[in-house]
Scaffold this active site. Structure first.
Site, mmCIF file in Angstrom:
data_model
loop_
_atom_site.group_PDB
_atom_site.id
_atom_site.type_symbol
_atom_site.label_atom_id
_atom_site.label_comp_id
_atom_site.label_asym_id
_atom_site.label_seq_id
_atom_site.Cartn_x
_atom_site.Cartn_y
_atom_site.Cartn_z
ATOM 1 N N TRP B 322 -8.438 21.463 29.325
ATOM 2 C CA TRP B 322 -8.578 22.000 30.693
ATOM 3 C C TRP B 322 -8.569 23.524 30.655
ATOM 4 C CZ3 TRP B 322 -5.666 25.298 33.663
ATOM 5 C CH2 TRP B 322 -6.000 25.375 35.022
ATOM 6 N N HIS B 323 -7.763 24.072 29.728
ATOM 7 C CA HIS B 323 -7.641 25.527 29.668
ATOM 8 C C HIS B 323 -8.885 26.200 29.085
ATOM 9 C CE1 HIS B 323 -3.400 24.631 30.378
ATOM 10 N NE2 HIS B 323 -3.327 25.858 30.834
ATOM 11 N N GLY B 324 -9.650 25.492 28.317
ATOM 12 C CA GLY B 324 -10.852 26.122 27.777
ATOM 13 C C GLY B 324 -11.600 25.201 26.848
ATOM 14 N N PHE B 495 -10.244 29.872 33.214
ATOM 15 C CA PHE B 495 -10.032 28.430 33.109
ATOM 16 C C PHE B 495 -10.545 27.711 34.345
ATOM 17 C CE2 PHE B 495 -6.218 30.281 30.814
ATOM 18 C CZ PHE B 495 -6.930 30.424 29.656
#
Lengths: 348, 495
Positions: B322-324, B495
């Site tokens: 989800w963060h990258g 993000f």
């Protein structure tokens, strides 16, 4: 007695806004105090770092410049500025305002600054580096010198007090980093008017193809609408308005290698670019001395494989002689004009 | 538009003034226009994505509510998930997947290559997508009635204080607030301004300055040895915290001034004594989202132990991605998952060890030791989060043990050199400036990490007016003078 937190729960709408205004005023006063007392050392540091004292107290002649003016191919030898100064002799005082990556944009800013102050030089020498018009120089994030620009254009006490906050919060005109590194890398590179790639493809530390580097550095077609071309126009106009002699010259480039690498196309493009600039300056009543072809290839300082405009001691002697000659002629002309106007005033 | 910009300083008071000056029934329009403008300041064309997903989810939720059969409801839910995650995949993960596949093709010498998409990652897409998905799932589960007012729903999706970096709000909590009649409340405004001030301080003074240290070290990790790399990573731990928590504080404060209550996103995470606790204190809105919409549907705690651990690893793995869209984020997430699993597996032996060495008789020392251990392992994971690729992360890790003798035997030269980078002031290299800046950063971090109060606004409220005003003034002057002049975007925007 002050009771902790008691005033917050009993606060009314109007007393809130009253307190807010008082707090904003208090912050303004504290900011001025901070600036005057606490940040004085920082301020002095700023001033000496990005604001040359030569600009604040100019000599008779100011030599603006990039690396061609400050660079020494021979570490023990003089820079171009020193060589020109030596040739001009004690007759005229001369100071330099230079940084290895200054260009017409910064010179324009400095002239705008001069136009707002009484203490001015009689003439400025402005080298025009053909490379500075290309994307690789003109748009390079670290060569935007926004700090100098902002500082020179907003040189008042109030702006100085709030200069740092305005730059931190990127107020319009105070954004010191207008171009991001990623954006720069994606910008187009032109050969004439033909798109040949992006900066990322050309801006390499190790050179495999010298001809590509000549394309990257000199082959972009200069248009009169380019921002640096506009700066040139503005400089010529400002000079006329301020009664300041502006001595433009095109810095020498390694012409012979350029032709060897790119053939006639190189010569044609350089000639076209110089003609564009000369026409722009001529419209404002100024001339540009074309010294681009002054030196042969062996007079360039090939400390790296990249083509550059740095010259050897031998090349510098020739170049300094030319610049001094042009400057001397301009100064003599200025003096004659002054004398003529003095005489006419006397007759009246 | 960035919160720490002149643009926002002008924008927000105007919006707030018009908001309180206009009739309640039109306020949603103002918030919608302001929110879309706020977003469009970045790239106007990407507003289309928000508008598209807003239309789809508004329509789908209503149809789900009206659908007579569970099968129909499920199909509609799948349509919504397909659109939302389809957009997210296209703009965020497509190029990552194609690059990874192309690497595989290249490794096996297959004559194939999938072209990449020439698109930019839309700011905040992960945040608003998750917010919309939670709404549709809540309606599907029957926990929430579908919203009948399209304008209110559109504002819920795009509410500018939390649009681009959260907190990821739940519709049941935020949406009803748009129907409330908010009168200007000086008390709420003061609390909001305090949050904004503290958030700005964390972002502008601490995070942005630490970023200069971190960027230098992580740009060329080869040039540094253990102490500098450890310092750089620790600086990043506080940079990312102050960056994101600062943003959240400003978001909460901005909303609070207008009468809205957003959820708290951080609660002094570096005080955590376990990884479980860390995730209850770090990015709380995301952690609870994953708990409610991924972990519990996977079976939650009511499954066999091996399956439980697998679920935990899945949740943390997805959280990482989800963060990258990068392997480094996946590894970061899986590292946290493995910390959690190992922590759970070793709980009993650790408790026995604590009793054996009688650490249980010194609970404060025990708590500090636990917090230090958690901080160290979290920092280790941050290496992957910060490094641009796995190779760089590996370089940092492999060089971490090198050069500590310099610290212990020769002196603190290298550490001092690394620290001296903190003194690289935005205006030059003034030593006085550097000292003031370093002291200020340490003070803010010490207060924020060690304070017993979880809410600085409430904490400062207990002091007399002169002390409060002095604190406000010092913080404001620091924000106005100690920030960096180059653009340092909020880390979580990507993000």
């Amino acid at each position: 007695m002050v009771v902790a937190g008691a005033d917050v729960t009993s606060i009314t709408k109007w007393s809130f806004f009253g307190r807010l205004i008082i707090f904003i005023l208090l912050v303004c006063i504290l900011q001025a105090v901070y600036f005057l007392f606490f940040s004085s050392s920082i301020y002095e540091h700023q001033r000496s770092y990005f604001f040359d004292p030569n600009l604040a107290c100019p000599q008779q002649i100011l030599y603006f410049g990039d690396s061609t003016v400050v660079y020494r191919c021979d570490p023990d030898g003089p820079s171009l500025f020193e060589a020109v100064k030596e040739r001009l002799g004690p007759q005229w005082s001369i100071g330099q305002v230079a940084h290895p990556a200054y260009s017409l944009t910064q010179y324009e800013t400095f002239c705008r600054y001069l136009s707002k102050h009484d203490s001015r030089p009689e003439a400025v020498i402005i080298p025009i580096n053909l490379r500075s018009f290309t994307t690789g120089w003109d748009m390079r994030p670290e060569w935007q010198f926004q700090r100098e620009t902002v500082y020179a254009l907003y040189d008042s006490f109030l702006y100085r007090v709030f200069f740092t906050p305005l730059t931190i919060f990127k107020a319009p005109q105070f954004n010191l980093s207008p171009i991001e590194a990623g954006t720069f890398q994606r910008l187009p590179v032109y050969k004439g008017t033909e798109l040949v790639g992006t900066v990322k493809e050309f801006d390499v530390s190790e050179v495999e193809d010298l001809s590509q580097q000549f394309v990257f550095r000199y082959m972009q077609s200069i248009k009169s609408s380019d921002r640096k071309a506009q700066s040139l126009k503005c400089l010529a106009r400002l000079g006329r308005q301020m009664n300041l002699k502006v001595i433009f010259y095109i810095t020498p480039i390694d012409y012979e290698t350029g032709i060897a690498e790119l053939g006639d196309a190189f010569e044609q493009q350089i000639t076209m670019n110089i003609e564009t600039l000369q026409a722009l300056a001529a419209n404002e009543g100024s001339a540009i001395f074309d010294l681009s072809r002054l030196l042969s290839s062996d007079m360039f300082c090939h400390e790296s494989a990249h083509p550059n405009e740095h010259v050897t001691s031998e090349g510098m002697a020739i170049l300094a002689e030319e610049v001094a000659k042009v400057t001397r002629a301009a100064m003599d002309e200025m003096q004659m004009l002054h004398q003529a106007s003095d005489l006419s005033r006397l007759h009246q | 538009m960035l919160f720490n910009s002149f643009h926002f300083i002008v924008f927000f008071p105007i919006v707030a003034a018009i908001y309180f000056g206009m009739p309640h029934r039109f306020r949603w329009m103002l918030l919608l226009v302001a929110s879309y403008y706020f977003y469009m300041c970045w790239r106007p064309e990407y507003i289309i994505l928000i508008v598209l997903s807003t239309f789809v989810d508004f329509w789908v939720a209503r149809k789900i509510e009206d659908a007579p059969h569970p099968g129909h409801k499920k199909i509609l839910l799948l349509i919504s998930l397909f659109v939302n995650f389809g957009l997210l995949f296209t703009f965020k993960y497509f190029n990552f997947v194609t690059t990874s596949l192309n690497d595989v093709f290249s490794a096996i010498h297959a004559p194939m290559s999938i072209p990449a998409l020439d698109v930019l990652l839309p700011v905040g897409i992960s945040f608003y997508t998750f917010q919309e998905v939670s709404y549709v799932i809540d309606v599907y589960r029957g926990q929430l009635p579908a919203q009948r007012h399209f304008g209110i729903f559109a504002v819920y999706v795009s509410f500018f204080p939390q649009l681009v970096a959260g907190p990821i709000e739940r519709s049941g909590k935020l949406m009803p607030q748009f129907f409330e009649r908010h009168a200007f409340d000086p008390h709420a405004a003061i609390m909001g301004l305090r949050l904004i001030l503290w958030g700005m301080c964390k972002k502008v003074v601490v995070a942005d300055n630490l970023a200069t240290v971190v960027d230098r070290i992580y740009q060329m990790p080869d040039a540094y040895s253990g102490p500098a790399l450890a310092l750089g990573t620790a600086c990043f731990a506080f940079q990312i915290y102050c960056d994101f928590a600062g943003y959240s504080d400003i978001a909460l404060g901005t909303a609070q001034i207008m009468g809205f209550r957003l959820m708290r996103n951080f609660d002094r995470p570096y005080r955590s004594r376990s990884i479980g606790e860390f995730w209850q204190r770090w990015h709380i809105s995301l952690s609870t989202w994953f708990r409610d919409y991924v972990y519990i549907p996977l079976g939650g705690n009511r499954v066999a132990i091996p399956r439980l651990y697998l679920n935990i690893m899945i949740v943390f793995g997805i959280s990482g991605l989800w963060h990258g869209a990068n392997w480094t984020f996946l590894i970061w997430g899986l590292l946290h998952g493995s910390y959690y699993v190992i922590g759970s597996l070793t709980a009993r032996p650790r408790a026995a060890l604590v009793r054996l060495i009688q650490l249980d008789k010194a609970p404060r020392v025990h708590a500090v030791l636990q917090a230090v251990v958690v901080f160290v392992i979290v920092n280790f994971a941050w290496i992957f989060f910060r490094a641009p690729n796995v190779q760089t992360a590996w370089t940092v890790i492999s060089r971490l043990p090198i050069g500590w003798d310099v610290v212990f035997h020769v002196g603190w030269n290298e550490l001092a050199y690394a620290m001296s980078m903190l003194t690289l002031a935005p205006l030059g290299d003034g030593v006085k400036y550097g000292l003031v800046l370093s002291a200020y950063i340490l003070l803010v971090l010490a207060y924020d990490t060690l304070s017993r109060h979880d809410d600085w606004s409430a904490a400062i409220h207990k002091y007399p007016t002169p002390i409060r005003w002095a604190a406000y003034a010092v913080i404001t002057i620091a924000i106005l003078n100690l920030g960096v002049t180059k653009v340092v975007p909020f880390q979580y925007f990507q993000f």
